[in-house]
Design a protein around this motif. Structure first.
Motif, PDB file in Angstrom:
ATOM      1  N   GLY A  21       0.819  -1.209   0.000  1.00  0.00           N
ATOM      2  CA  GLY A  21       0.000   0.000   0.000  1.00  0.00           C
ATOM      3  C   GLY A  21       0.854   1.259   0.000  1.00  0.00           C
ATOM      4  O   GLY A  21       0.566   2.221  -0.736  1.00  0.00           O
ATOM      5  N   TYR A  23       3.872   1.440  -1.142  1.00  0.00           N
ATOM      6  CA  TYR A  23       4.500   1.480  -2.474  1.00  0.00           C
ATOM      7  C   TYR A  23       3.587   2.164  -3.495  1.00  0.00           C
ATOM      8  O   TYR A  23       4.051   2.951  -4.330  1.00  0.00           O
ATOM      9  CB  TYR A  23       4.829   0.054  -2.915  1.00  0.00           C
ATOM     10  CG  TYR A  23       5.144  -0.070  -4.384  1.00  0.00           C
ATOM     11  CD1 TYR A  23       6.357   0.368  -4.906  1.00  0.00           C
ATOM     12  CD2 TYR A  23       4.209  -0.629  -5.267  1.00  0.00           C
ATOM     13  CE1 TYR A  23       6.635   0.259  -6.256  1.00  0.00           C
ATOM     14  CE2 TYR A  23       4.486  -0.742  -6.617  1.00  0.00           C
ATOM     15  CZ  TYR A  23       5.697  -0.292  -7.104  1.00  0.00           C
ATOM     16  OH  TYR A  23       5.962  -0.392  -8.442  1.00  0.00           O
ATOM     17  N   LEU A  24       2.276   1.880  -3.421  1.00  0.00           N
ATOM     18  CA  LEU A  24       1.334   2.484  -4.360  1.00  0.00           C
ATOM     19  C   LEU A  24       1.324   4.003  -4.270  1.00  0.00           C
ATOM     20  O   LEU A  24       1.238   4.695  -5.290  1.00  0.00           O
ATOM     21  CB  LEU A  24      -0.082   1.948  -4.105  1.00  0.00           C
ATOM     22  CG  LEU A  24      -0.406   0.549  -4.633  1.00  0.00           C
ATOM     23  CD1 LEU A  24      -1.822   0.149  -4.242  1.00  0.00           C
ATOM     24  CD2 LEU A  24      -0.250   0.502  -6.146  1.00  0.00           C
ATOM     25  N   THR A  25       1.399   4.534  -3.062  1.00  0.00           N
ATOM     26  CA  THR A  25       1.346   5.990  -2.908  1.00  0.00           C
ATOM     27  C   THR A  25       2.702   6.642  -3.154  1.00  0.00           C
ATOM     28  O   THR A  25       2.805   7.593  -3.931  1.00  0.00           O
ATOM     29  CB  THR A  25       0.837   6.373  -1.505  1.00  0.00           C
ATOM     30  OG1 THR A  25       1.583   5.665  -0.511  1.00  0.00           O
ATOM     31  CG2 THR A  25      -0.629   6.067  -1.354  1.00  0.00           C
ATOM     32  N   ASP A  33       1.835  10.091   1.538  1.00  0.00           N
ATOM     33  CA  ASP A  33       0.604   9.872   2.299  1.00  0.00           C
ATOM     34  C   ASP A  33       0.902   9.397   3.720  1.00  0.00           C
ATOM     35  O   ASP A  33       1.338   8.266   3.928  1.00  0.00           O
ATOM     36  CB  ASP A  33      -0.263   8.848   1.562  1.00  0.00           C
ATOM     37  CG  ASP A  33      -1.586   8.612   2.262  1.00  0.00           C
ATOM     38  OD1 ASP A  33      -2.048   9.530   2.961  1.00  0.00           O
ATOM     39  OD2 ASP A  33      -2.147   7.521   2.107  1.00  0.00           O
ATOM     40  N   GLY A 213      -6.298   5.829  -6.204  1.00  0.00           N
ATOM     41  CA  GLY A 213      -5.002   5.287  -5.790  1.00  0.00           C
ATOM     42  C   GLY A 213      -4.823   5.329  -4.280  1.00  0.00           C
ATOM     43  O   GLY A 213      -4.372   4.347  -3.667  1.00  0.00           O
ATOM     44  N   SER A 217      -4.595   2.113  -1.740  1.00  0.00           N
ATOM     45  CA  SER A 217      -3.419   2.021  -0.883  1.00  0.00           C
ATOM     46  C   SER A 217      -3.819   1.827   0.579  1.00  0.00           C
ATOM     47  O   SER A 217      -3.327   0.930   1.264  1.00  0.00           O
ATOM     48  CB  SER A 217      -2.569   3.284  -1.029  1.00  0.00           C
ATOM     49  OG  SER A 217      -1.577   3.339  -0.021  1.00  0.00           O
ATOM     50  N   ASN A 218      -4.724   2.668   1.049  1.00  0.00           N
ATOM     51  CA  ASN A 218      -5.119   2.583   2.457  1.00  0.00           C
ATOM     52  C   ASN A 218      -6.025   1.384   2.735  1.00  0.00           C
ATOM     53  O   ASN A 218      -6.116   0.937   3.882  1.00  0.00           O
ATOM     54  CB  ASN A 218      -5.806   3.881   2.882  1.00  0.00           C
ATOM     55  CG  ASN A 218      -4.811   5.012   3.091  1.00  0.00           C
ATOM     56  OD1 ASN A 218      -4.176   5.105   4.130  1.00  0.00           O
ATOM     57  ND2 ASN A 218      -4.654   5.861   2.094  1.00  0.00           N
ATOM     58  N   THR A 267       7.293  -5.504  -6.875  1.00  0.00           N
ATOM     59  CA  THR A 267       6.369  -5.926  -5.813  1.00  0.00           C
ATOM     60  C   THR A 267       6.947  -7.098  -5.018  1.00  0.00           C
ATOM     61  O   THR A 267       6.750  -7.185  -3.800  1.00  0.00           O
ATOM     62  CB  THR A 267       4.998  -6.305  -6.407  1.00  0.00           C
ATOM     63  OG1 THR A 267       5.170  -7.217  -7.494  1.00  0.00           O
ATOM     64  CG2 THR A 267       4.267  -5.065  -6.899  1.00  0.00           C
TER      65      THR A 267
END
Length: 343
Positions: A21, A23-25, A33, A213, A217-218, A267
């Motif tokens: 998560g 990593y996504l932000t 974030d 996104g 993530s969260n 990932t």
């Protein structure tokens, strides 16, 4: 020692979902974030409250994911619609979630408006369900005997079923993330993180992509929090403090060791980084002059080393590359001069 390291690996696999998560932000959306410290507890509080009220652990976990998604979307709306700085919008949501999490946990007790923690010692969780099934197969005893008799360790873990479950869940999440980031929406989110102005020129709604996104993530962070609460058998309002640093450490360590050439590889690196972080942390705590109160210091040192060491290695590699190019140029000049002399 083996049992302690095995427990660290188990926790690392669960925290890997949270690291994905982050990593996504931070990597994909390029969005700092800080909601993570709050949404992690939101997932834990929601799942623990539902379980304490007698609901099915799987349903409780799914609701925790939804709660995390909503929290992330709120951060995205504060930034996109409220025009608040990305860092500040995350901080504001993190602060708000502290009180919200207390309210959520207060629902688990009669006449309790707020509640700082929820014990789950006598409650059924996802892990207790799967571990009971795994034990009926008799594989727990086989693995324990193998570790003690064959490998020679005095202590052996008895939670092989839990380890298998969290590994399968994390790998599924990792593969779904790989697939999603290669879809049209996933590519648009990646493009938004790389160059927001460019993707807008293709008539893409970057605000919606940012909100989505952050929500996803969260949702992953809350999912990790829900699993940790069930694994640890309790949820606490302060269990999310410093979670963003742990997530970043996992991402940085994984990328430094395994690289980032492809989404699949990246990932995998994030998952491996989370496991390596927990192992380093467990080993550090076994040092005599360190105590559990030094947890934050250990985390900070690990992150600093993860940031500094790769840079030092890269500078050393660059220096060697320059020396090699210089030697090649000198060699070419010598060959040319030798040819001129012969002519």
């Amino acid at each position: 020692m083996f049992a302690a390291l095995f427990g660290s690996v188990e926790q690392g696999i669960i925290y890997a979902i949270m690291a994905l998560g982050v990593y996504l932000t931070f990597r994909v959306l390029d969005f700092p974030d800080l909601t993570v410290d709050g949404s992690f507890v939101t997932g834990a509080a929601t799942a623990a409250t539902m379980i304490a009220l007698g609901y099915n652990p799987i349903l409780a976990t799914l609701l925790a994911i939804v709660a995390g998604f909503i929290a992330g979307c709120m951060t995205g709306l504060l930034h996109t619609k409220g025009k608040i700085n990305p860092l500040l919008s995350g901080i504001l949501m993190m602060i708000a979630l502290y009180s919200i999490n207390l309210r959520i946990m207060g629902l688990s007790a009669e006449n309790a408006i707020v509640r700082p923690n929820i014990p789950l010692m006598n409650s059924e969780t996802i892990f207790s369900q799967f571990n009971a099934f795994w034990s009926t197969l008799g594989i727990d005893d086989v693995m324990t005997n193998f570790v003690k008799n064959t490998l020679g360790f005095q202590s052996a873990p008895s939670t092989w079923g839990i380890a298998l479950v969290v590994l399968i869940i994390t790998l599924i999440i990792k593969l779904i993330a790989d697939w999603f980031l290669k879809t049209e929406v996933g590519l648009a989110i990646r493009a938004t993180g790389d160059n927001k102005r460019m993707i807008r020129s293709f008539s893409a709604n970057t605000d919606s992509l940012i909100v989505l996104g952050l929500g996803l993530s969260n949702a992953l962070v809350a999912f990790s929090g829900a699993l940790i609460a069930q694994y640890s058998k309790f949820a606490d309002v302060n269990m999310g403090i410093g979670m963003i640093v742990i997530g970043l450490a996992s991402v940085i360590i994984g990328e430094a060791i395994f690289g980032t050439k492809t989404i699949f590889r990246t990932t995998i690196a994030v998952v491996a980084g989370a496991i390596i972080y927990r192992i380093i942390y467990a080993v550090a705590l076994r040092i005599e002059w360190l105590d559990t109160s030094d947890m934050k210091l250990i985390t900070a040192v690990i992150v600093i080393l993860a940031l500094v060491i790769p840079q030092m290695i890269e500078k050393r590699r660059e220096k060697k590359r320059k020396e090699k190019r210089r030697a090649e140029r000198l060699s070419q000049q010598n060959v040319a001069q030798g040819g001129n002399h012969l002519a």
